[in-house]
Design a protein around this motif. Structure first.
Motif, PDB file in Angstrom:
ATOM      1  N   ALA A   1       0.296 -17.166  10.261  1.00 57.63           N
ATOM      2  CA  ALA A   1      -0.597 -18.045   9.512  1.00 57.63           C
ATOM      3  C   ALA A   1       0.011 -19.441   9.436  1.00 57.63           C
ATOM      4  O   ALA A   1       1.096 -19.704   9.961  1.00 57.63           O
ATOM      5  CB  ALA A   1      -0.824 -17.482   8.118  1.00 57.63           C
ATOM      6  N   ALA A   2      -0.701 -20.333   8.752  1.00 63.34           N
ATOM      7  CA  ALA A   2      -0.199 -21.693   8.528  1.00 63.34           C
ATOM      8  C   ALA A   2       0.399 -21.788   7.132  1.00 63.34           C
ATOM      9  O   ALA A   2       0.269 -22.793   6.440  1.00 63.34           O
ATOM     10  CB  ALA A   2      -1.330 -22.700   8.711  1.00 63.34           C
ATOM     11  N   GLY A   3       1.064 -20.738   6.718  1.00 59.15           N
ATOM     12  CA  GLY A   3       1.655 -20.635   5.383  1.00 59.15           C
ATOM     13  C   GLY A   3       1.944 -19.167   5.134  1.00 59.15           C
ATOM     14  O   GLY A   3       1.947 -18.353   6.059  1.00 59.15           O
ATOM     15  N   ASP A   4       2.154 -18.799   3.879  1.00 57.91           N
ATOM     16  CA  ASP A   4       2.421 -17.397   3.573  1.00 57.91           C
ATOM     17  C   ASP A   4       1.151 -16.568   3.693  1.00 57.91           C
ATOM     18  O   ASP A   4       0.058 -17.002   3.303  1.00 57.91           O
ATOM     19  CB  ASP A   4       2.989 -17.257   2.162  1.00 57.91           C
ATOM     20  N   ALA A   5       1.306 -15.361   4.205  1.00 60.23           N
ATOM     21  CA  ALA A   5       0.188 -14.429   4.342  1.00 60.23           C
ATOM     22  C   ALA A   5       0.758 -13.063   4.692  1.00 60.23           C
ATOM     23  O   ALA A   5       1.871 -12.948   5.207  1.00 60.23           O
ATOM     24  CB  ALA A   5      -0.785 -14.892   5.422  1.00 60.23           C
TER      25      ALA A   5
END
Length: 372
Positions: free
Chosen positions: A196-200
């Motif tokens: 992802a483009a961050g936490d996931a």
């Protein structure tokens, strides 16, 4: 450093290259979310869960905001808490053990095999009446030896919570990572193969009741807008991240193919070099989240490669049982000999999908130069 080397830098990851490859798809998806305004609980979240279910061949997928929450909520759904023990290896990223502590349970460590994955014999040796689950960690993209682990779990009526954070798409004996145990817990952190483009993160299970409970737990324990069945938390996957992951799930087979190509080239070009590279078993499909070699000259080799513009890293230099946070567990140096030796010898080489054949050859020739 000569002029040619000064111009060359091979990074461990290349996230900008990934964005350039996907720019049009990503920007269209992001614009769509902003135009709709469905930032939480948007349609893309449900679609992603169905697509992950189809890819992994499992009936239930629940998306969350991190792989750590996937582990913690899996244990909460199973009722694991204070007084219970969960067996796990001490050579993982700290999140594996931290999730056990977060639910109030006690982590019990079992040493690992030469391939860095948990040793089933060591697991059997530490089962007690308080043991409630085994948490194998499929480290580096290679799955743990699940058949004997499942036999141990069946023998002692234990749950199995697969930490599949590094192994999306990997298989063992024809079965997908995360689909063998009671739960499979995945991270989609930006450094993962499916990122992802961050936490996931997300959790998978074949048990409909357990999946339903995690759906409640991720949203305050709500069963509708007004009624709370139990105390939960906030671990919903943002719609923006769901859209990014839907795009990247479609690209995942190509990502895995390219990483496996790089790993094959490493094995061929490093043949005869005094490094230990864990061999792949006939029953496994390794997706190579990382490519880890072992040598008792690790620190010197890493410094030499840095002078060649080659970025490497170590997964992980300090075992969890020797971390200050784990002091209350009472382990001393020497408690887990294989893990501790590997922590001094492991080195992660770049294996990302944007490396060229020339890049891999340059890294391998630099390694051969060092050992020469």
């Amino acid at each position: 450093m000569d002029a040619d080397t000064a111009l060359r830098r091979i990074g461990y990851v290349n996230l900008p290259a990934q964005f350039e490859e996907e720019r049009t798809e990503i920007m269209q998806a992001v614009e769509g979310v902003f135009r709709r305004g469905d930032f939480i609980g948007g349609e893309a979240v449900g679609k992603l869960e169905l697509e992950l279910s189809a890819y992994l061949g499992t009936p239930h997928v629940v998306t969350l905001n991190s792989g750590t929450d996937a582990l913690s909520l899996a244990m909460k759904a199973l009722g694991i808490g204070p007084g219970d023990e969960v067996i796990t290896p001490p050579n993982s990223f700290v999140a594996s053990t931290a999730s056990i502590v977060a639910v109030g349970a006690t982590p019990v460590f079992a040493d690992v095999l030469p391939d860095q994955n948990i040793d089933p014999a060591a697991v059997e040796a530490v089962v007690t009446p308080r043991t409630k689950a085994i948490m194998p960690v499929h480290l580096t993209g290679r799955m743990a030896d699940m058949n004997p682990l499942m036999k141990i779990a069946d023998k002692h009526s234990l749950a199995v919570i697969e930490d599949s954070a590094q192994s999306v798409g990997s298989t063992y004996d024809g079965r997908m990572s995360g689909t063998i145990g009671t739960f499979g817990c995945f991270s989609a952190h930006p450094l993962k193969n499916l990122n992802a483009a961050g936490d996931a993160g997300f959790v998978v299970t074949a048990d409909a009741e357990l999946a339903a409970r995690i759906r409640r737990l991720r949203n305050h324990g709500l069963i509708n807008r007004s009624d709370v069945s139990e105390w939960g938390t906030v671990s919903r996957l943002d719609t923006l991240q769901a859209e990014v992951l839907r795009i990247r799930l479609r690209h995942l087979p190509s990502v895995i193919l390219r990483r496996r190509r790089n790993a094959t080239q490493y094995r061929q070009e490093l043949a005869g070099v005094p490094l230990f590279i864990p061999p792949c078993r006939d029953i496994e499909f390794n997706t190579f989240h990382t490519f880890v070699v072992q040598t008792d000259r690790r620190n010197e080799l890493q410094k030499f490669l840095a002078t060649k513009g080659i970025e490497t890293t170590i997964h992980y230099p300090v075992p969890i049982h020797l971390q200050p946070a784990a002091a209350h567990l009472g382990h001393r140096r020497g408690a887990f000999a294989v893990t501790e030796r590997q922590a001094e010898e492991i080195l992660t080489l770049p294996v990302n999908q944007f490396l060229s054949e020339f890049d891999i050859s340059y890294i391998c020739s630099s390694i051969r130069e060092y050992f020469a």
